[in-house]
Scaffold this active site. Structure first.
Site, mmCIF file in Angstrom:
data_model
loop_
_atom_site.group_PDB
_atom_site.id
_atom_site.type_symbol
_atom_site.label_atom_id
_atom_site.label_comp_id
_atom_site.label_asym_id
_atom_site.label_seq_id
_atom_site.Cartn_x
_atom_site.Cartn_y
_atom_site.Cartn_z
ATOM 1 N N ARG A 72 6.807 9.886 0.383
ATOM 2 C CA ARG A 72 5.687 10.497 -0.149
ATOM 3 C C ARG A 72 4.419 10.334 0.716
ATOM 4 O O ARG A 72 4.118 8.993 1.133
ATOM 5 C CB ARG A 72 5.051 10.206 -1.633
ATOM 6 C CG ARG A 72 4.035 11.053 -2.205
ATOM 7 C CD ARG A 72 3.836 10.764 -3.548
ATOM 8 N NE ARG A 72 4.661 11.282 -4.521
ATOM 9 C CZ ARG A 72 5.104 10.723 -5.636
ATOM 10 N NH1 ARG A 72 4.625 9.757 -5.824
ATOM 11 N NH2 ARG A 72 5.999 11.487 -6.283
ATOM 12 N N ARG A 80 2.018 -6.190 -10.444
ATOM 13 C CA ARG A 80 0.748 -5.737 -9.727
ATOM 14 C C ARG A 80 0.104 -4.594 -10.318
ATOM 15 O O ARG A 80 -1.068 -4.515 -10.568
ATOM 16 C CB ARG A 80 1.155 -5.392 -8.161
ATOM 17 C CG ARG A 80 -0.170 -5.289 -7.581
ATOM 18 C CD ARG A 80 0.104 -4.549 -6.226
ATOM 19 N NE ARG A 80 0.434 -3.062 -6.351
ATOM 20 C CZ ARG A 80 1.321 -2.516 -5.554
ATOM 21 N NH1 ARG A 80 2.209 -3.074 -4.923
ATOM 22 N NH2 ARG A 80 1.457 -1.217 -5.527
ATOM 23 N N HIS A 113 15.549 4.304 -0.816
ATOM 24 C CA HIS A 113 14.426 3.108 -0.697
ATOM 25 C C HIS A 113 14.747 2.038 -0.226
ATOM 26 O O HIS A 113 13.805 1.088 -0.502
ATOM 27 C CB HIS A 113 13.724 3.393 -2.063
ATOM 28 C CG HIS A 113 12.262 2.640 -2.256
ATOM 29 N ND1 HIS A 113 12.263 1.562 -2.893
ATOM 30 C CD2 HIS A 113 11.214 3.081 -1.534
ATOM 31 C CE1 HIS A 113 11.028 1.351 -2.872
ATOM 32 N NE2 HIS A 113 10.431 2.136 -1.944
ATOM 33 N N ARG A 117 9.556 4.007 5.593
ATOM 34 C CA ARG A 117 8.286 4.280 6.169
ATOM 35 C C ARG A 117 8.220 3.304 7.682
ATOM 36 O O ARG A 117 8.575 2.166 7.537
ATOM 37 C CB ARG A 117 7.044 3.929 5.467
ATOM 38 C CG ARG A 117 6.778 4.705 4.036
ATOM 39 C CD ARG A 117 5.680 4.258 3.343
ATOM 40 N NE ARG A 117 5.713 4.637 1.948
ATOM 41 C CZ ARG A 117 5.413 5.802 1.536
ATOM 42 N NH1 ARG A 117 5.044 6.665 2.185
ATOM 43 N NH2 ARG A 117 5.630 6.152 0.223
ATOM 44 N N HIS A 135 3.694 -6.873 -3.188
ATOM 45 C CA HIS A 135 4.710 -5.961 -2.856
ATOM 46 C C HIS A 135 5.961 -6.292 -3.206
ATOM 47 O O HIS A 135 7.030 -5.540 -3.370
ATOM 48 C CB HIS A 135 4.760 -5.189 -1.491
ATOM 49 C CG HIS A 135 5.118 -3.737 -1.493
ATOM 50 N ND1 HIS A 135 6.387 -3.756 -0.879
ATOM 51 C CD2 HIS A 135 5.016 -2.733 -1.770
ATOM 52 C CE1 HIS A 135 6.994 -2.569 -0.557
ATOM 53 N NE2 HIS A 135 5.994 -1.831 -1.549
#
Length: 856
Positions: free
Chosen positions: A568, A728, A598, A538, A756
């Protein structure tokens, strides 16, 4: 003829004790395998061991090899969710025989799940399950196949393992019901977001933002998780979850819990946040609460900007019920024709291109649908408006692209994006004032499950509250924050710095712009740089990274970009800038068929002044996205260390050239070896503890639901190893259960930044085998099985101490966090016994980073 000499296995004390414990079990595959390894460790030949165990020599050799490669973890089958309807031994034999001995279909290098399913009549998931359980990699067979699996024949042990149908919770020695339900756990994560919105100690506009985030999260949950479950059940393919609950019960529980949280969310907004906003001079009003002057101004706005884009759609015998697009607000209008006496239904879509809340005066807002509703007589001139109600539909948005038969993935995704508009409805939100007649009409026409109809106070769709949260009122927000720029010395060339030492950056506390972006910008401009390779999952529409890569390509450097088109909800944006990169001359690659790319990597190849080539790398836990880098907490390792450069080169070659390398030096890579690598390290800590040596496991990730990892952590806890988990989001593990997970603590931290990063730490730091890894992978099936992920081992002592210390801080009882109990309940601990706020970890790190000296 040479005779192969069987090497004797050497066991540690801890391994021998654990194997003896397993072998003492009355039955089970694990007991048999443990007995094989113990016998082999005594120096007995394979033939003797096989005869005693009642298996083939090939089976003994296989488990010897598995143990030699992965130690104790190699003896276990990774448990997976789902129970095949029924797979016979004959079907297993056929799949394995075709895989091992029959050429794949024309044009294929190896069998795929699709081609094997077509050949055998089984489902693709059944084929995948057989291969996985039997330990067969189809890519190693076929024309010109090489490697360890070449020439292996089907034996009965493979058939038994390939056809296994283990139910969730039947791992030998571990109790059923030990896994929490994934959907329930995710909803509890979103509940924690809601609790921040409910907290009066959180700045008011940040509470508004958390309300918006909750709504957006829940939208995505329905579009992906709920929609996927409904679709599988509708097609007769419900998959049993690891929790062991029936699929129908999981869906019912999910819909009911989501309903409760939706109502709580609406009440928080209407009863707590809206009055608090009004006290601060920020008002969200309904049409009747506006002054005459404000209504007159909105009349003008309606005629000039809203009316031209509205399209009222009438439903009658000549006009069927219109398609209602996903996440769009609509007005359901009942109208009457006085001349004919007919009563009709009409739908008016609220335009998504206009602001969700219109500004009528300074810090005075009104919902857009209220303005439209006030002007319905202009849309239906000459007719009587009997009633009108706002409603909102959610549809699935998960892409389905068959990569086995798709040659151009980009074109296929573009077509699939067009199809998204016509997916079935999975949720219907309506105003609680809606009449039963109108509701029945909507439910019937949309064919939505009545349990997924949510009656909520108006206004609906509070995701649009982000507009309110963006108001320029610093006193109602978190204190201003400027990332530190001290991670890298400003007066030294970045390549010089990295040639001297590794640099660990922690975003958003460390500036993304002056570290990661600086590396890529410098690589694009440096005449000595020959090549830049990068993965992009992304990024932003205005990314300077994309611009730098384009500049590098135009300057004649080799630029390779591995783009994940299937990220996504970002598919359309990724297609756009992938084309932009291609047009500039970059080599754009779309990864490996069947796997999402990823991992987060940059590789820069530079010719040094002395003529040698040096590789500079960045391995991160987060995306190369300048905007989210200010909001997401992530780590990145900047390094010129030789073995990291070699690993990055090998992995890029795997991504772009389909090499089959699976062994790395400082990397753990999925799907080939990441799960096995983590299991091995967990088992090593168990062995150390059993041998009376220091042991500890510390993990930080977004989600943990992989049953193999969870069971390994349970076994570690049973052995007495302390285990700290900082999660998380979703957690499928039940901590603090007597006899199962007494030594496991699970914490969660939510706040200003989205936690993250992924950190996997083993050992205490100064003991043999002590390691810390960071990278892109969570402990989920999709990360470990269906994505290309990479973890890198951190070696610098100060950086190791920083990473371990961060987890220690999060687990400390004086730090505000949520604690998970064995029944799945998350309890917030943010006040001490005197009612004072506990340490805000993120605010603490902001203050500490400001005092950090440059690493150089």
């Amino acid at each position: 003829m040479a005779v192969r000499t069987e090497e004797r296995l050497v066991l540690s004390t801890g391994e021998r004790e654990r194997l003896a414990e397993w072998a003492a079990q009355d039955r089970g595959r694990l007991a048999a395998r443990a007995a094989i390894i113990l016998a082999s460790a005594e120096g007995r030949p394979d033939a003797e061991v096989a005869a005693k165990a009642g298996v083939s020599r090939a089976t003994v050799a296989k488990w010897r090899a598995r143990f030699a490669a992965a130690r104790l973890a190699g003896l276990r089958d990774a448990p997976r969710p789902g129970t095949p309807r029924k797979i016979t031994n004959e079907q297993v034999r056929e799949v394995l025989a075709r895989t091992l001995g029959e050429a794949p279909p024309a044009g294929r290098d190896h069998w795929t799940t699709r081609t094997m399913a077509a050949a055998t009549g089984l489902s693709q998931s059944a084929v995948s399950r057989i291969w996985r359980s039997a330990g067969v990699d189809p890519e190693r067979y076929g024309p010109g196949a090489t490697g360890d699996n070449k020439g292996v024949s089907v034996d009965e042990d493979m058939v038994r393992h390939g056809g296994q149908t283990r139910l969730a919770g039947t791992e030998p020695g571990l109790p059923p019901g030990r896994f929490l339900d994934r959907e329930e756990s995710w909803l509890r994560f979103n509940q924690r977001v809601l609790e921040l919105a409910e907290d009066e100690n959180v700045p008011l506009l940040e509470r508004v933002r958390f309300l918006s985030i909750f709504a957006t999260n829940l939208d995505e949950f329905f579009m992906v998780r709920v929609a996927g479950r409904i679709r599988r059940m509708a097609t007769g393919l419900p998959v049993e979850g690891a929790s062991g609950l029936p699929p129908g019960q999981i869906l019912a529980n999910t819909l009911e819990t989501a309903r409760e949280l939706s109502l709580r969310h609406a009440e928080c907004f209407g009863n707590e946040v809206m009055p608090a906003l009004a006290e601060q001079g920020i008002e969200i009003l309904r049409w009747k609460e506006l002054s005459a002057a404000e209504q007159e101004e909105l009349h003008r706005l309606f005629r000039e900007r809203i009316y031209p884009v509205l399209t009222p759609l009438l439903v009658d015998p000549a006009h069927p019920f219109p398609y209602i697009s996903g996440l769009s607000l609509s007005l359901a209008v009942m109208i009457a024709d006085a001349r004919t006496g007919a009563t009709m239904f009409a739908r008016v879509k609220v335009p998504a291109l206009l602001p969700r809340f219109l500004t009528v005066a300074r810090r005075r807002f009104v919902p857009l649908e209220d303005v439209i509703a006030a002007h319905l007589t202009e849309l239906f001139a000459g007719l009587d408006i009997l009633e009108h109600h706002v409603f909102r539909v959610t549809r699935t948005r998960d892409l389905e692209v068959d990569e086995d038969v798709t040659e151009d993935l980009m074109q296929s995704l573009e077509r699939e994006l067009q199809k998204r508009r016509f997916e079935p409805a999975v949720r219907l939100e309506v105003e609680d004032s809606i009449s039963s007649d109108v509701l029945d009409k909507l439910v019937t026409e949309l064919d939505v499950d009545h349990r997924a109809v949510y009656h909520l106070p108006a206004p609906l769709d509070l995701s649009g509250l982000s507009v309110i949260a963006d108001e320029d009122l610093p006193r109602l927000k978190y204190p201003p924050f400027v990332p530190s720029e001290s991670a890298l010395p400003k007066d030294t060339d970045i390549f010089t710095t990295l040639a001297r030492q590794d640099v660990l950056v922690h975003h958003p506390y460390d500036s993304f712009t002056t570290s990661v972006e600086r590396l890529i910008d410098a690589a694009a401009a440096d005449p000595g740089v020959l090549a830049i390779k990068q993965t992009l999952y992304r990024t932003s529409d205005t990314s300077t990274i994309v611009d730098a890569l384009i500049d590098a390509a135009e300057a004649g450097k080799q630029v390779v970009v591995v783009v994940e088109l299937k990220a996504r909800f970002d598919e359309r944006a990724n297609i756009s800038w992938a084309r932009k990169l291609e047009e500039a001359g970059c080599h754009v690659v779309y990864g490996i068929v069947g796997l999402k790319t990823h991992c987060k990597m940059v590789l820069v190849v530079r010719e040094e002044p002395d003529g040698t080539l040096r590789r500079y790398c960045h391995i991160g836990t987060g995306n190369y996205h300048p905007t989210t880098a200010r909001l997401y907490e992530d780590f990145g390792l900047l390094t010129a260390e030789r073995t990291v450069g070699e690993d990055a080169t090998d992995l890029f070659n795997h991504l772009t050239g389909y090499s089959r390398k699976s062994a790395y030096r400082r990397f753990l890579v999925a799907p080939a070896g990441l799960r096995a690598g983590l299991l091995e390290r967990i088992e090593q800590q168990v062995a150390r503890h059993l041998a009376g040596e220091p042991a500890r496991i510390q993990l930080k990730c977004n989600s943990i639901i992989d049953e193999a990892i969870i069971d390994a952590l349970y076994r570690a806890s049973i052995a007495g190893v302390p285990v700290d988990l900082w999660v998380r989001g979703i957690c499928g593990l039940r901590p603090q259960l007597p006899g199962l997970s007494e030594t496991i603590r699970v914490r969660s931290i939510l706040g200003r930044f989205l936690e993250h990063s992924r950190i996997y730490a083993f050992g205490l730091g100064d003991d043999p085998g002590s390691e810390v890894w960071i990278g892109s992978a969570d402990l989920m099936h999709r990360n470990l099985d269906r994505r290309v992920e990479a973890l890198v081992r951190v070696t610098d002592p100060a950086q190791l101490a920083e990473l371990r210390g961060l987890i220690d801080l999060a687990m400390d009882e004086s730090t505000a966090s949520w604690w998970l109990s064995g029944d799945g309940t998350w309890t917030r601990h943010h006040l001490d016994s005197d009612g004072n706020q506990l340490r805000d970890l993120q605010q603490y790190l902001i203050a500490r980073r400001r005092a950090r000296p440059a690493d150089g």
